[in-house]
Design a protein around this motif. Structure first.
Motif, PDB file in Angstrom:
ATOM      1  N   LYS A 101       0.806   5.884  -0.373  1.00 61.74           N
ATOM      2  CA  LYS A 101       0.105   7.151  -0.569  1.00 61.74           C
ATOM      3  C   LYS A 101       1.162   8.169  -0.953  1.00 61.74           C
ATOM      4  O   LYS A 101       2.316   8.051  -0.553  1.00 61.74           O
TER       5      LYS A 101
ATOM      6  N   ASP B  90     -11.980   2.617  -4.662  1.00 62.78           N
ATOM      7  CA  ASP B  90     -11.091   1.841  -3.804  1.00 62.78           C
ATOM      8  C   ASP B  90     -11.718   1.634  -2.425  1.00 62.78           C
ATOM      9  O   ASP B  90     -12.475   2.481  -1.936  1.00 62.78           O
TER      10      ASP B  90
ATOM     11  N   HIS C 253      -7.713   2.525   1.182  1.00 61.77           N
ATOM     12  CA  HIS C 253      -6.776   1.408   1.096  1.00 61.77           C
ATOM     13  C   HIS C 253      -6.336   1.197  -0.346  1.00 61.77           C
ATOM     14  O   HIS C 253      -6.141   0.077  -0.787  1.00 61.77           O
ATOM     15  N   GLY C 254      -6.173   2.273  -1.074  1.00 59.37           N
ATOM     16  CA  GLY C 254      -5.781   2.184  -2.475  1.00 59.37           C
ATOM     17  C   GLY C 254      -5.126   3.474  -2.910  1.00 59.37           C
ATOM     18  O   GLY C 254      -4.316   4.050  -2.186  1.00 59.37           O
TER      19      GLY C 254
ATOM     20  N   HIS D 231       0.864  -1.184   0.000  1.00 57.64           N
ATOM     21  CA  HIS D 231       0.000   0.000   0.000  1.00 57.64           C
ATOM     22  C   HIS D 231       0.895   1.225   0.000  1.00 57.64           C
ATOM     23  O   HIS D 231       2.005   1.204   0.526  1.00 57.64           O
TER      24      HIS D 231
ATOM     25  N   ARG E  58      -9.064  10.061  -1.917  1.00 63.21           N
ATOM     26  CA  ARG E  58      -8.909   8.674  -2.358  1.00 63.21           C
ATOM     27  C   ARG E  58      -9.763   8.430  -3.587  1.00 63.21           C
ATOM     28  O   ARG E  58     -10.751   9.135  -3.831  1.00 63.21           O
TER      29      ARG E  58
END
Length: 150
Positions: free
Chosen positions: A6, A70, A80-81, A4, A66
């Motif tokens: 970001k 996702d 979470h994507g 994962h 986000r």
């Protein structure tokens, strides 16, 4: 299994910059209101660490967006994507980005994309035409971060 990740972007007004990028990318601004309220009620978070933006309680100096398709945690709002996190820093932007986003146009093409981004607050910096290798615009978001519209 892939990791994962970001992308974290320094800002001077995280909620406002998150609003711009959410609109530009057609993402969703994360809503940590339930988590913030839970932490406040338990005494784990001081009131001064919270700010309200567009009717949502969020952590002062932070905002995230986000991808709408996702998965995400319903309590924290954390995706979470595909995700961008904006964090306020005391110093202003001082040099060219070493990393930037390329925003790809949809069916309307580059002109429609650039016009839409300008209505959101982006600024055209320069047009790049490499012939068969590509054509794009270098632009800046409302805080001066460079990105390309392709």
């Amino acid at each position: 299994m892939p990791l994962h990740w970001k992308l974290v972007i320094d800002s001077t007004n995280a909620p406002a910059l998150a609003d711009f990028w959410a609109a530009a990318l057609e993402y969703e601004v994360e809503d940590p209101t339930p988590l913030v309220e839970q932490l406040l009620a338990a005494g784990h978070l001081p009131e001064g660490a919270v700010v309200e933006h567009r009717g949502r309680k969020t952590f002062r100096g932070y905002a995230a967006i986000r991808h709408p398709e996702d998965p995400y945690d319903a309590t924290s709002g954390v995706g979470h994507g595909r995700r961008l996190l904006f964090q306020d820093v005391p110093e202003p932007k001082s040099a060219k980005n070493r990393l930037h986003l390329d925003v790809h146009g949809g069916p309307g093409g580059l002109d429609d994309l650039v016009t839409r981004l300008e209505t959101l607050g982006a600024i055209r910096v320069r047009e790049v035409d490499k012939g068969p290798a590509g054509h794009w615009w270098v632009m800046q978001d409302p805080e001066g971060n460079e990105f390309c519209a392709t």
